[in-house]
Scaffold this motif. Structure first.
Motif, PDB file in Angstrom:
ATOM      1  N   LYS A   5       0.853  -1.180   0.000  1.00  0.00           N
ATOM      2  CA  LYS A   5       0.000   0.000   0.000  1.00  0.00           C
ATOM      3  C   LYS A   5       0.893   1.236   0.000  1.00  0.00           C
ATOM      4  N   LYS A   6       0.409   2.308  -0.598  1.00  0.00           N
ATOM      5  CA  LYS A   6       1.231   3.505  -0.744  1.00  0.00           C
ATOM      6  C   LYS A   6       1.222   4.344   0.533  1.00  0.00           C
ATOM      7  N   THR A   7       1.753   3.779   1.602  1.00  0.00           N
ATOM      8  CA  THR A   7       1.984   4.514   2.841  1.00  0.00           C
ATOM      9  C   THR A   7       3.443   4.340   3.182  1.00  0.00           C
ATOM     10  N   ASN A   8       4.020   5.317   3.878  1.00  0.00           N
ATOM     11  CA  ASN A   8       5.435   5.243   4.222  1.00  0.00           C
ATOM     12  C   ASN A   8       5.770   3.979   4.997  1.00  0.00           C
ATOM     13  N   ALA A   9       4.818   3.520   5.809  1.00  0.00           N
ATOM     14  CA  ALA A   9       5.059   2.341   6.636  1.00  0.00           C
ATOM     15  C   ALA A   9       5.206   1.077   5.795  1.00  0.00           C
ATOM     16  N   ASN A  10       4.534   1.060   4.639  1.00  0.00           N
ATOM     17  CA  ASN A  10       4.533  -0.154   3.831  1.00  0.00           C
ATOM     18  C   ASN A  10       5.411  -0.082   2.585  1.00  0.00           C
ATOM     19  N   ILE A  11       5.940   1.094   2.265  1.00  0.00           N
ATOM     20  CA  ILE A  11       6.842   1.192   1.120  1.00  0.00           C
ATOM     21  C   ILE A  11       8.119   0.432   1.454  1.00  0.00           C
ATOM     22  N   LYS A 131       3.765   0.388 -15.207  1.00  0.00           N
ATOM     23  CA  LYS A 131       2.603  -0.481 -14.962  1.00  0.00           C
ATOM     24  C   LYS A 131       2.966  -1.577 -13.958  1.00  0.00           C
ATOM     25  N   ALA A 132       4.172  -2.133 -14.100  1.00  0.00           N
ATOM     26  CA  ALA A 132       4.627  -3.175 -13.165  1.00  0.00           C
ATOM     27  C   ALA A 132       4.772  -2.597 -11.763  1.00  0.00           C
ATOM     28  N   LEU A 133       5.308  -1.397 -11.652  1.00  0.00           N
ATOM     29  CA  LEU A 133       5.434  -0.743 -10.352  1.00  0.00           C
ATOM     30  C   LEU A 133       4.049  -0.506  -9.731  1.00  0.00           C
ATOM     31  N   LYS A 134       3.121  -0.036 -10.540  1.00  0.00           N
ATOM     32  CA  LYS A 134       1.764   0.236 -10.046  1.00  0.00           C
ATOM     33  C   LYS A 134       1.098  -1.037  -9.542  1.00  0.00           C
ATOM     34  N   ARG A 135       1.293  -2.157 -10.265  1.00  0.00           N
ATOM     35  CA  ARG A 135       0.700  -3.432  -9.835  1.00  0.00           C
ATOM     36  C   ARG A 135       1.204  -3.832  -8.449  1.00  0.00           C
ATOM     37  N   ASN A 136       2.404  -3.390  -8.119  1.00  0.00           N
ATOM     38  CA  ASN A 136       3.004  -3.758  -6.839  1.00  0.00           C
ATOM     39  C   ASN A 136       2.933  -2.636  -5.814  1.00  0.00           C
ATOM     40  N   GLY A 137       2.016  -1.683  -6.079  1.00  0.00           N
ATOM     41  CA  GLY A 137       1.750  -0.645  -5.101  1.00  0.00           C
ATOM     42  C   GLY A 137       2.843   0.389  -4.965  1.00  0.00           C
ATOM     43  N   LEU A 138       3.670   0.545  -6.006  1.00  0.00           N
ATOM     44  CA  LEU A 138       4.782   1.488  -5.950  1.00  0.00           C
ATOM     45  C   LEU A 138       4.559   2.664  -6.895  1.00  0.00           C
ATOM     46  N   PRO A 139       5.184   3.812  -6.611  1.00  0.00           N
ATOM     47  CA  PRO A 139       5.043   4.988  -7.488  1.00  0.00           C
ATOM     48  C   PRO A 139       5.768   4.789  -8.819  1.00  0.00           C
ATOM     49  N   ARG A 140       5.640   5.784  -9.681  1.00  0.00           N
ATOM     50  CA  ARG A 140       6.283   5.762 -10.992  1.00  0.00           C
ATOM     51  C   ARG A 140       7.775   6.047 -10.863  1.00  0.00           C
ATOM     52  N   LEU A 141       8.528   5.650 -11.885  1.00  0.00           N
ATOM     53  CA  LEU A 141       9.953   5.962 -11.935  1.00  0.00           C
ATOM     54  C   LEU A 141      10.174   7.473 -11.935  1.00  0.00           C
ATOM     55  N   LYS A 142      11.253   7.905 -11.300  1.00  0.00           N
ATOM     56  CA  LYS A 142      11.548   9.324 -11.146  1.00  0.00           C
ATOM     57  C   LYS A 142      12.642   9.802 -12.106  1.00  0.00           C
ATOM     58  N   ASN A 143      13.266   8.899 -12.828  1.00  0.00           N
ATOM     59  CA  ASN A 143      14.440   9.240 -13.636  1.00  0.00           C
ATOM     60  C   ASN A 143      14.114  10.089 -14.854  1.00  0.00           C
TER      61      ASN A 143
END
Length: 221
Positions: A5-11, A131-143
């Motif tokens: 989940k996109k919370t600091n505790a779970n990232i 899309k793969a990052l989103k499926r795993n509850g992570l934000p988009r690439l920042k590069n």
């Protein structure tokens, strides 16, 4: 819903480390900038349905390819397309060691850090990775991202006799720059072709003007 989940505790810690790498900004001098040239092989071209089968990545440092620091990952996937297998050759039950999607993302982000991404038709690879990052509850690439298609078009002479195309394939760039296509249609092979093409493009652009990273990023992808 992804596994995080996109919370600091779970990232996960690997994402936090990836984000922290951006505390150091990329160097503007392209001769000192570190680039990661990447390519993905996928089950197809549908952003929602298809999945990444492999990621090939090569580090460029000091205008040289750091072959000993390359990365190649093969992913476990339930979805396979028999038609695209004929192109990339990655079998569902092949002997190649495969890792889970989240583990592949972890390995890739630990390798990538804040480096500038280079890819051919970068929009596709970036979309599949995000899309793969989103499926795993992570934000988009920042590069920051560079596309060799758009950069190559900047090397072409403006002439009424020469019509610029909207798109140039990786095969066309390989032929233009006399790059071997021996390992074409593997993620690592295509990343290697793209890396060589990128270095040659940079040299051609530098012949015209002294280019900076800012100039390159302004081309967009």
């Amino acid at each position: 819903m992804g596994i995080f989940k996109k919370t600091n505790a779970n990232i996960p810690e690997f994402w936090k480390a990836y984000e922290k790498s951006f505390d150091a900004k990329p160097i503007a001098d392209i001769s000192k900038t570190e680039f990661v040239v990447l390519d993905t092989e996928t089950t197809g071209f549908d952003y929602e349905r298809d999945r990444i089968l492999s990621i090939g990545a090569i580090l460029l440092k000091n205008n040289c390819i750091a072959i000993n620091k390359s990365l190649e990952i093969f992913l476990q996937q339930k979805h396979y397309n028999s038609e695209t297998v004929k192109i990339h050759g990655i079998l569902k039950k092949g002997k190649i060691k495969k890792v889970s999607e989240i583990d592949a993302l972890r390995q890739f982000l630990e390798y990538l850090e804040n480096r500038v991404i280079v890819a051919h038709h970068a929009h596709f690879d970036m979309t599949m990775l995000n899309k793969a990052l989103k499926r795993n509850g992570l934000p988009r690439l920042k590069n920051e991202v560079l596309d060799t298609v758009n950069l190559y078009k900047k090397t072409l002479i403006r002439s009424n006799l020469l019509e610029k195309k909207e798109n140039y394939s990786l095969d066309e760039l390989a032929d233009k720059f006399s790059i071997s296509k021996k390992d074409r249609h593997t993620a690592m092979g295509d990343a290697y072709i793209t890396a060589i093409a990128f270095l040659k493009i940079i040299r051609k652009l530098n012949d015209k003007n002294q280019i900076t990273l800012k100039n390159l990023l302004a081309v967009g992808y």
